[in-house]
Design a protein around this motif. Structure first.
Motif, PDB file in Angstrom:
ATOM      1  N   ALA A  52      15.015  12.455 -12.129  1.00 22.07           N
ATOM      2  CA  ALA A  52      15.552  12.075 -10.817  1.00 22.07           C
ATOM      3  C   ALA A  52      15.089  10.672 -10.435  1.00 22.07           C
ATOM      4  CB  ALA A  52      15.128  13.091  -9.756  1.00 22.07           C
ATOM      5  N   CYS A  53      13.835  10.356 -10.712  1.00 26.86           N
ATOM      6  CA  CYS A  53      13.292   9.025 -10.398  1.00 26.86           C
ATOM      7  C   CYS A  53      14.063   7.911 -11.087  1.00 26.86           C
ATOM      8  CB  CYS A  53      11.829   8.928 -10.822  1.00 26.86           C
ATOM      9  SG  CYS A  53      10.649   9.349  -9.562  1.00 26.86           S
ATOM     10  N   ALA A  54      14.528   8.183 -12.284  1.00 27.12           N
ATOM     11  CA  ALA A  54      15.214   7.149 -13.063  1.00 27.12           C
ATOM     12  C   ALA A  54      16.446   6.609 -12.340  1.00 27.12           C
ATOM     13  CB  ALA A  54      15.603   7.705 -14.430  1.00 27.12           C
ATOM     14  N   MET A  55      17.067   7.417 -11.475  1.00 29.07           N
ATOM     15  CA  MET A  55      18.268   6.966 -10.759  1.00 29.07           C
ATOM     16  C   MET A  55      18.068   6.939  -9.247  1.00 29.07           C
ATOM     17  SD  MET A  55      20.654  10.283 -11.213  1.00 29.07           S
ATOM     18  CE  MET A  55      20.178  11.857 -10.530  1.00 29.07           C
ATOM     19  N   CYS A  56      16.835   6.974  -8.794  1.00 32.41           N
ATOM     20  CA  CYS A  56      16.542   7.076  -7.368  1.00 32.41           C
ATOM     21  C   CYS A  56      16.742   5.753  -6.629  1.00 32.41           C
ATOM     22  CB  CYS A  56      15.105   7.559  -7.168  1.00 32.41           C
ATOM     23  SG  CYS A  56      14.742   7.894  -5.434  1.00 32.41           S
ATOM     24  N   PRO A  57      17.477   5.782  -5.504  1.00 30.27           N
ATOM     25  CA  PRO A  57      17.706   4.561  -4.739  1.00 30.27           C
ATOM     26  C   PRO A  57      16.501   4.124  -3.890  1.00 30.27           C
ATOM     27  CG  PRO A  57      18.787   6.388  -3.647  1.00 30.27           C
ATOM     28  CD  PRO A  57      18.220   6.919  -4.952  1.00 30.27           C
ATOM     29  N   VAL A  58      15.515   4.983  -3.724  1.00 31.32           N
ATOM     30  CA  VAL A  58      14.355   4.637  -2.885  1.00 31.32           C
ATOM     31  C   VAL A  58      13.051   4.662  -3.679  1.00 31.32           C
ATOM     32  CG1 VAL A  58      15.436   5.356  -0.717  1.00 31.32           C
ATOM     33  CG2 VAL A  58      14.139   7.025  -2.045  1.00 31.32           C
ATOM     34  N   ARG A  59      13.145   4.436  -4.952  1.00 31.62           N
ATOM     35  CA  ARG A  59      11.978   4.491  -5.842  1.00 31.62           C
ATOM     36  C   ARG A  59      10.860   3.549  -5.390  1.00 31.62           C
ATOM     37  NH1 ARG A  59      12.682   4.026 -12.358  1.00 31.62           N
ATOM     38  NH2 ARG A  59      10.523   3.577 -12.832  1.00 31.62           N
ATOM     39  N   ARG A  60      11.209   2.327  -5.060  1.00 33.49           N
ATOM     40  CA  ARG A  60      10.206   1.345  -4.630  1.00 33.49           C
ATOM     41  C   ARG A  60       9.559   1.770  -3.309  1.00 33.49           C
ATOM     42  NH1 ARG A  60      11.625  -4.764  -4.688  1.00 33.49           N
ATOM     43  NH2 ARG A  60      10.737  -4.609  -6.763  1.00 33.49           N
ATOM     44  N   ALA A  61      10.348   2.222  -2.362  1.00 36.45           N
ATOM     45  CA  ALA A  61       9.806   2.678  -1.074  1.00 36.45           C
ATOM     46  C   ALA A  61       8.862   3.853  -1.278  1.00 36.45           C
ATOM     47  CB  ALA A  61      10.937   3.069  -0.127  1.00 36.45           C
ATOM     48  N   CYS A  62       9.207   4.732  -2.180  1.00 39.08           N
ATOM     49  CA  CYS A  62       8.374   5.891  -2.492  1.00 39.08           C
ATOM     50  C   CYS A  62       7.003   5.433  -2.987  1.00 39.08           C
ATOM     51  CB  CYS A  62       9.061   6.758  -3.536  1.00 39.08           C
ATOM     52  SG  CYS A  62       8.089   8.160  -4.122  1.00 39.08           S
ATOM     53  N   GLU A  63       7.005   4.568  -3.988  1.00 43.44           N
ATOM     54  CA  GLU A  63       5.729   4.133  -4.562  1.00 43.44           C
ATOM     55  C   GLU A  63       4.907   3.329  -3.559  1.00 43.44           C
ATOM     56  OE1 GLU A  63       3.798   2.696  -8.730  1.00 43.44           O
ATOM     57  OE2 GLU A  63       5.943   2.428  -8.455  1.00 43.44           O
ATOM     58  N   GLU A  64       5.550   2.492  -2.756  1.00 42.76           N
ATOM     59  CA  GLU A  64       4.820   1.708  -1.758  1.00 42.76           C
ATOM     60  C   GLU A  64       4.213   2.599  -0.680  1.00 42.76           C
ATOM     61  OE1 GLU A  64       7.565  -1.191  -0.278  1.00 42.76           O
ATOM     62  OE2 GLU A  64       7.477  -2.383  -2.109  1.00 42.76           O
ATOM     63  N   THR A  65       4.938   3.612  -0.269  1.00 44.47           N
ATOM     64  CA  THR A  65       4.468   4.487   0.803  1.00 44.47           C
ATOM     65  C   THR A  65       3.417   5.473   0.310  1.00 44.47           C
ATOM     66  OG1 THR A  65       6.607   4.284   1.894  1.00 44.47           O
ATOM     67  CG2 THR A  65       5.199   6.110   2.588  1.00 44.47           C
TER      68      THR A  65
END
Length: 99
Positions: A52-65
């Protein structure tokens, strides 16, 4: 002396993270997955969340948060599996183009 690390003494405020729009989690590709998959420590069990992460549109926001390295995080975040705040090495694949 400035406070460093993720655990601030109780009498000092924690450093703030960049603000994110409310509800970014609902846009996450893993939003419908069971918590046991998203927060798994095992690569096999976490595989659906990693896909799911491979195509996630909020991947960067997830890792930053989530800031997995700063919070001893266990689970999938930013396209990687984390255990105690450290990225888990990806298992070697046999028979692929890089074998």
């Amino acid at each position: 002396m400035p406070v460093t690390g993720s655990c601030s003494p109780p009498d000092q405020p924690r450093p703030s993270r960049p603000a994110r729009p409310v509800g970014w989690q609902s846009a996450a590709a893993c939003a419908g997955l069971p918590p046991r998959v998203v927060f798994s420590k095992r690569p096999k069990e976490a595989a659906p969340a990693l896909r799911a992460c491979a195509m996630c549109p909020v991947r960067r926001a997830c890792e930053e948060t989530v800031a997995p390295a700063e919070n001893w995080f266990d689970g999938v975040c930013g396209g990687r599996l984390w255990r105690s705040g450290r990225p888990v090495p990806e298992p070697r694949r046999h028979g692929g183009p890089h074998a």
